[in-house]
Motif scaffolding. Structure first.
Motif, mmCIF file in Angstrom:
data_model
loop_
_atom_site.group_PDB
_atom_site.id
_atom_site.type_symbol
_atom_site.label_atom_id
_atom_site.label_comp_id
_atom_site.label_asym_id
_atom_site.label_seq_id
_atom_site.Cartn_x
_atom_site.Cartn_y
_atom_site.Cartn_z
ATOM 1 N N ASN A 182 0.923 -1.229 -0.095
ATOM 2 C CA ASN A 182 -0.018 -0.039 -0.030
ATOM 3 C C ASN A 182 1.103 1.325 -0.108
ATOM 4 O OD1 ASN A 182 -2.245 1.770 2.288
ATOM 5 N ND2 ASN A 182 -2.613 1.351 0.263
ATOM 6 N N ILE A 183 2.031 1.137 0.759
ATOM 7 C CA ILE A 183 2.888 2.152 1.023
ATOM 8 C C ILE A 183 3.681 2.677 -0.486
ATOM 9 C CG2 ILE A 183 4.961 3.133 1.827
ATOM 10 C CD1 ILE A 183 4.128 2.021 4.590
ATOM 11 N N LEU A 184 3.990 1.498 -1.092
ATOM 12 C CA LEU A 184 4.752 1.473 -2.312
ATOM 13 C C LEU A 184 3.720 1.833 -3.509
ATOM 14 C CD1 LEU A 184 6.742 -1.746 -2.319
ATOM 15 C CD2 LEU A 184 7.602 0.455 -2.202
ATOM 16 N N ALA A 185 2.685 1.686 -3.338
ATOM 17 C CA ALA A 185 1.382 1.980 -4.385
ATOM 18 C C ALA A 185 0.990 3.539 -4.377
ATOM 19 C CB ALA A 185 0.277 1.396 -4.309
ATOM 20 N N THR A 186 1.228 4.416 -3.292
ATOM 21 C CA THR A 186 0.888 5.595 -2.777
ATOM 22 C C THR A 186 2.075 6.373 -2.940
ATOM 23 O OG1 THR A 186 0.925 5.299 -0.464
ATOM 24 C CG2 THR A 186 -1.143 5.000 -1.735
ATOM 25 N N ARG A 187 3.499 5.881 -3.102
ATOM 26 C CA ARG A 187 4.653 6.757 -2.918
ATOM 27 C C ARG A 187 4.890 7.619 -3.987
ATOM 28 N NH1 ARG A 187 6.106 2.176 -5.791
ATOM 29 N NH2 ARG A 187 7.737 2.391 -7.416
ATOM 30 N N ARG A 241 1.055 14.873 0.667
ATOM 31 C CA ARG A 241 0.415 14.114 1.571
ATOM 32 C C ARG A 241 -0.217 12.702 1.123
ATOM 33 N NH1 ARG A 241 -4.409 17.901 3.648
ATOM 34 N NH2 ARG A 241 -4.314 16.307 5.249
ATOM 35 N N ALA A 242 0.766 11.802 0.792
ATOM 36 C CA ALA A 242 0.848 10.521 0.309
ATOM 37 C C ALA A 242 0.011 9.642 1.528
ATOM 38 C CB ALA A 242 1.833 9.930 -0.112
ATOM 39 N N TRP A 243 0.286 9.967 2.917
ATOM 40 C CA TRP A 243 -0.289 9.079 3.877
ATOM 41 C C TRP A 243 -1.566 9.190 3.846
ATOM 42 C CZ3 TRP A 243 -3.161 11.732 7.699
ATOM 43 C CH2 TRP A 243 -3.015 13.064 7.744
#
Length: 461
Positions: free
Chosen positions: A224-229, A234-236
């Motif tokens: 999920n983190i890699l997909a939104t990096r 404010r990717a979080w």
């Protein structure tokens, strides 16, 4: 040739039928088969440094501990096993780190050239994938991602081992072993002296801490983190609720463990007492992170205070994130329970977090996982108390470490009789496979009833 093709077709039909009728049973069967395979490999005479076959119970224990990424050992890893034996253990850690449902999916891809609908549902449940069509590619992504992260940790460790005076080949081997062992939260150490000589070595300990922490987050969080990096702004905010809960709870547990370890062991002459202040801070951080399910230690766990053991028991029981290389009841289970308590205290009807409402059936699954985990620990402790006659605090520590696939030990495990070793084998296997398969099975059991009984509230508390 025809007979071989017929046998293969029969095996494929068996796998397909089992996957449709009971995919959880297929996953457990695959895991049992993997444990059996690595047991046979470790029974070979050339797997030991002496060239003599290891006793069956010790080979079985080591294989299960490696496949279940636990790290408990009944023989000294660095000196007892040959180079072949250490390679077998390392491969077992790597395979076991993929997880039960991922292994079942790999078998389905290899044998049936496809993943059945039910197996896809269970794998999606474990890895929190929403689109069933992505499960096949997800398995490949998990393998590539985990291997890449292991290599990152190994790359960070390699220069340090060279600086410590190790030859090029030995430094590369130790870096690779620790990289895989750390990310998969296994706790196996290939060196004779373990990590005790490096209690104050920030350049060696920090990469291991990082690998353990990331590995314990779980593949859904990492992906999920890699997909939104790429969403730099404010990717979080685009992280899923599961990712936010896992990171927040994991971070809180690390800080809490760090502070408690420092407070309880700061003046202990057998652990942190003789160390300078900087080394004490590192040693307490290391000791606070490892109960997430890693099992590495830079000080003698058996020399810690009983209060420290109790704190470690609690941290081990919680463990790592869902669908991670960590064990325990999982941090999201704890988070949901705490949020439910907070909602009840406030009088809120719904359980909410980060602008999302958590379904009530999630709380039911969390309660069931906690209860089954506690019951398993209770039964295991009773059996080990009867077998060993040791004090409860020592036995409880070892039982929780096995169930939570952590690997920390007070020193009881190597001296256990065969009956005690078999008990810990069962605990490690159940701890690794039980919570995932049980939670996945509950997630797919949604009975809709036309007729419902009248509601009546019993008195609680």
């Amino acid at each position: 040739m025809a007979r071989a093709q017929g046998g293969l077709l029969g095996f494929r039909e068996f796998v397909d039928r089992t996957a449709r009728q009971s995919p959880a049973r297929l996953a457990v069967t695959v895991f049992l088969g993997v444990c059996g395979l690595f047991t046979l490999l470790l029974l070979a005479p050339w797997a030991t440094a002496t060239g003599r076959s290891v006793p069956f119970v010790d080979a079985l224990f080591t294989a299960i501990s490696a496949v279940c990424v636990t790290g408990l050992t009944v023989v000294p890893t660095g000196t007892y096993w040959s180079a072949w034996g250490l390679v077998v253990i390392l491969v077992a850690i790597k395979v076991g780190g993929f997880g039960v449902m991922t292994l079942a999916s790999i078998l389905g891809l290899a044998v049936s050239r496809r993943i059945g609908l039910t197996a896809r549902l269970l794998t999606a449940s474990e890895t929190r994938t929403e689109r069933l069509g992505e499960v096949g590619s997800l398995v490949r992504v998990v393998i590539v991602t985990s291997t890449s992260l292991e290599l990152v940790v190994a790359t960070l460790l390699f220069p340090r081992f060279l600086a410590l005076g190790q030859p090029l080949g030995e430094a590369a081997w130790h870096a690779l072993f620790f990289g895989i062992s750390a990310f998969n939260n296994s706790g196996f150490v290939p060196t004779q002296e373990g990590l005790a000589p490096y209690v104050g070595d920030w350049l060696l300990d920090l990469p291991i801490i990082l690998g353990v922490f990331v590995g314990a987050l779980g593949f859904p969080v990492i992906l999920n983190i890699l997909a939104t990096r790429r969403k730099r702004h404010r990717a979080w905010t685009r992280w899923s609720l599961h990712t936010k809960l896992t990171i927040a709870t994991s971070g809180a547990l690390v800080v809490l463990g760090w502070l408690l370890m420092a407070a309880l062991e700061w003046d202990n002459p057998a652990t942190f007492g003789p160390l300078p202040t900087g080394d004490k801070l590192l040693a307490s951080l290391f000791a606070g992170v490892m109960p997430r399910s890693a099992g590495f230690s830079t000080v003698d766990v058996g020399a810690m205070h009983q209060g420290t053991w109790l704190v470690t028991d609690a941290l081990m029981f919680v463990g790592g994130g869902s669908a991670s290389t960590g064990g325990g009841i999982k941090v999201t289970t704890l988070a949901v329970m705490l949020l439910a308590i907070l909602a009840e205290a406030r009088g809120d009807k719904d359980i909410e977090a980060y602008g999302r409402r958590i379904p009530r059936d999630t709380l039911r699954v969390a309660i069931a996982v906690v209860f089954l985990g506690a019951t398993t620990v209770l039964v295991g402790s009773m059996l080990l108390l009867e077998i060993t006659g040791k004090p409860l605090d020592v036995v409880l520590f070892e039982v929780i470490s096995a169930f939570a696939t952590c690997g920390l030990s007070t020193g009881l495990t190597p001296g256990l009789p065969d009956a005690g070793k078999y008990v810990l084998c069962v605990l490690m296997f159940v701890g690794r496979t039980g919570s995932m398969t049980f939670a996945a099975a509950l997630a797919l059991r949604d009975r809709r009833r036309i007729v419902r009984f009248p509601e009546e509230r019993p008195i609680i508390g």
